[in-house]
Design an enzyme around this catalytic site. Structure first.
Site, PDB file in Angstrom:
ATOM      1  NE  ARG A  35      -4.405  -1.666   2.051  1.00 10.90           N
ATOM      2  CZ  ARG A  35      -4.968  -2.006   2.447  1.00 10.90           C
ATOM      3  NH1 ARG A  35      -4.644  -2.015   4.096  1.00 10.90           N
ATOM      4  NH2 ARG A  35      -5.546  -2.958   2.120  1.00 10.90           N
ATOM      5  CE  LYS A 197     -22.104 -18.596   4.130  1.00 12.51           C
ATOM      6  NZ  LYS A 197     -22.687 -17.918   5.145  1.00 12.51           N
ATOM      7  N   GLY A 353     -11.751  -8.976  -2.561  1.00 12.66           N
ATOM      8  CA  GLY A 353     -12.119 -10.239  -1.880  1.00 12.66           C
ATOM      9  C   GLY A 353     -10.482 -11.624  -1.913  1.00 12.66           C
ATOM     10  N   GLY A 376     -13.582  -3.328  -0.056  1.00 11.37           N
ATOM     11  CA  GLY A 376     -15.071  -2.859  -0.440  1.00 11.37           C
ATOM     12  C   GLY A 376     -15.371  -1.214  -1.479  1.00 11.37           C
TER      13      GLY A 376
HETATM   14  P1  AMP Z   1     -15.989 -15.104  -0.816  1.00 11.67           P
HETATM   15  O1  AMP Z   1     -15.254 -13.812   0.108  1.00 11.67           O
HETATM   16  O2  AMP Z   1     -17.624 -15.076  -1.078  1.00 11.67           O
HETATM   17  O3  AMP Z   1     -15.122 -14.596  -1.966  1.00 11.67           O
HETATM   18  O4  AMP Z   1     -15.230 -16.082  -0.852  1.00 11.67           O
HETATM   19  C1  AMP Z   1     -13.809 -16.765  -0.401  1.00 11.67           C
HETATM   20  C2  AMP Z   1     -14.549 -17.956  -0.343  1.00 11.67           C
HETATM   21  O5  AMP Z   1     -15.223 -19.067  -1.002  1.00 11.67           O
HETATM   22  C3  AMP Z   1     -12.684 -18.963  -0.159  1.00 11.67           C
HETATM   23  O6  AMP Z   1     -12.101 -18.531   1.198  1.00 11.67           O
HETATM   24  C4  AMP Z   1     -13.173 -20.295  -0.467  1.00 11.67           C
HETATM   25  O7  AMP Z   1     -13.018 -21.102  -0.056  1.00 11.67           O
HETATM   26  C5  AMP Z   1     -14.366 -20.074  -0.583  1.00 11.67           C
HETATM   27  N1  AMP Z   1     -14.834 -21.534  -1.085  1.00 11.67           N
HETATM   28  C6  AMP Z   1     -14.580 -21.632  -2.323  1.00 11.67           C
HETATM   29  N2  AMP Z   1     -15.771 -22.343  -3.421  1.00 11.67           N
HETATM   30  C7  AMP Z   1     -16.124 -23.345  -2.097  1.00 11.67           C
HETATM   31  C8  AMP Z   1     -16.385 -24.215  -2.121  1.00 11.67           C
HETATM   32  N3  AMP Z   1     -16.982 -25.674  -3.552  1.00 11.67           N
HETATM   33  N4  AMP Z   1     -17.676 -24.615  -1.098  1.00 11.67           N
HETATM   34  C9  AMP Z   1     -16.825 -24.224  -0.269  1.00 11.67           C
HETATM   35  N5  AMP Z   1     -15.958 -22.722   0.505  1.00 11.67           N
HETATM   36  C10 AMP Z   1     -16.221 -22.278  -1.107  1.00 11.67           C
END
Ligand code: AMP
Length: 395
Positions: A35, A197, A353, A376
């Site tokens: 940064r 999710k 992320g 964010g």
């Molecule tokens: P996000 O912060 O929503 O981008 O989510 C990232 C997280 O999603 C990472 O820590 C991954 O390990 C998790 N992830 C990706 N694919 C899967 C999956 N098939 N089952 C569980 N977690 C997952």
């Protein structure tokens, strides 16, 4: 967009909002200078023009004065990165702070104490913002990571500078990269949305449906969609309460002419661990006892063809549990496909992320057109929101 080139900095004092919220270990050492390096072009430019620089940043989330989160700790790192000695002011605003700022000569740099020692900073309080504005004659915002916050230093103080305010070089690059996807993207435009999710990505997906030709859904989100479509998901992560929404989304995409791509096969484990036994299944037929954690080989092949056919690519979220090396293949493969498409002339933006972490971890960073520095702020931009820090720089 008023940028550094539009203002004259000779004999001016630029008060620059930077993002020096760097990680510091228990010995007080800065463990990642990215940064600070990211702010260097703006500071170098102003110094080379004969201006002086007053640097404002936050560090951590102190509640009031907390010297364990003093910006004094980063002085040595900033000095090394900027390749010039800098001064440190143990206060952020007030008489002494203003005097130190006024005494700066051309090319000199003064780092102020942590903005968040003052609760007025995050409150966006007006008289505190005015005090911050006393520190300089020109306001430059170069902190994309906080541009989605209407804090005193990121937004409110801008009103005291009339036209003497502009985007820093980093902020300008971030905004242009997002515009290249959301406003001026060359078709076919592909958004790759992965991660854990569906529930956390709803607004982004809705906003992207207005902009893209293809939407690739990957990661843990897949199984809410396949369950909604009548598939069996075994032990895979799933949000059944969002199944109806997933179906609505598929319909919306159809109506807008956006093609949705899901994996056709997946690699599953018999436990949530890197050492789990692995099996590949059709995405619609994952048996009980198995948890899908990565895209399968057929999917990887199909995704590669899709990516190579697109001219604008946005990537947010991993395609699997990439933290487990045994289930990182899909995430690495899509990164490599994007790298290849980029080499062939496509514009690629990675942001928000864990995909940024994945790209860095797998050495793919240099193959992408742009990697966003703001989590964010990037997500809110993709959601189609306008950021207060950016609005405040415009007349
Ligand atoms: P996000 O912060 O929503 O981008 O989510 C990232 C997280 O999603 C990472 O820590 C991954 O390990 C998790 N992830 C990706 N694919 C899967 C999956 N098939 N089952 C569980 N977690 C997952």
């Amino acid at each position: 967009m008023r940028t550094l080139n539009d203002l004259s900095f000779a004999n001016q004092r630029a008060v620059i909002r930077v993002d020096f919220n760097v990680p510091i270990n228990e010995n007080g050492d800065v463990t990642d200078r990215t940064r600070i390096e990211a702010a260097k072009p703006t500071i170098d430019y102003i110094r080379a023009q004969g201006g002086s620089c007053v640097l404002l940043s936050h560090l951590g989330r102190p509640k009031g004065v907390d010297l364990s989160q003093s910006l004094q700790k980063i002085v040595a790192s900033v000095t090394e990165v900027l390749e010039t000695p800098i001064q440190f002011c143990p206060t952020t605003v007030g008489e002494d702070a203003e005097k130190k700022a006024q005494n700066l000569g051309p090319g000199e740099v003064l780092l102020m104490e942590n903005l968040r020692f003052h609760p007025e900073e995050t409150e966006g309080e007006l008289s505190f913002s005015k005090q911050l504005a006393q520190l300089g004659t020109i306001y430059v915002n170069d902190a994309f990571g906080t541009a989605h916050r209407a804090h005193a230093s990121t937004t409110i103080m801008a009103q005291f500078f009339n036209e003497n305010k502009c985007f820093g070089a980093l902020l300008e690059k971030e905004v242009l990269a997002i515009e290249k996807v959301m406003k001026t993207g060359v078709s076919p435009i592909l958004a790759i949305i992965g991660g854990a999710k569906v529930s956390s990505k709803i607004t982004i997906i809705e906003s992207l449906l207005e902009k893209v030709d293809h939407l690739l859904i990957g990661g843990g989100m897949v199984y809410t969609f396949t369950k909604a479509l009548g598939g069996s998901v075994g032990n895979s992560i799933c949000e059944p309460e969002y199944c109806d929404y997933a179906l609505t989304l598929i319909e919306k995409a159809k109506a807008k002419g956006v093609k949705i791509h899901l994996p056709v096969d997946v690699v599953a484990g018999d436990s949530f661990s890197n050492e789990a036994n692995q099996k590949t299944f059709d995405v619609m037929e994952i048996p009980d006892g198995w948890e899908a954690m990565d895209a399968g080989p057929k999917s990887i092949q199909q995704f590669d063809e899709l990516v190579l056919n697109c001219k604008t690519i946005l990537w947010n979220g991993p395609l699997g549990v990439f933290e487990f090396p045994a289930f990182a293949k899909g995430t690495i493969a899509i990164g490599e496909s994007i790298g290849q498409a980029t080499k062939g002339g496509a514009f690629s933006l990675v942001g928000g992320g864990d995909s940024v972490a994945a790209v860095k971890q797998f050495g793919l960073a240099s193959k992408m057109s742009y990697i966003s520095t703001g989590g964010g702020a990037m997500l809110e931009s993709l959601e189609g929101k306008s950021l207060p820090g950016i609005e405040a720089l415009q007349d």
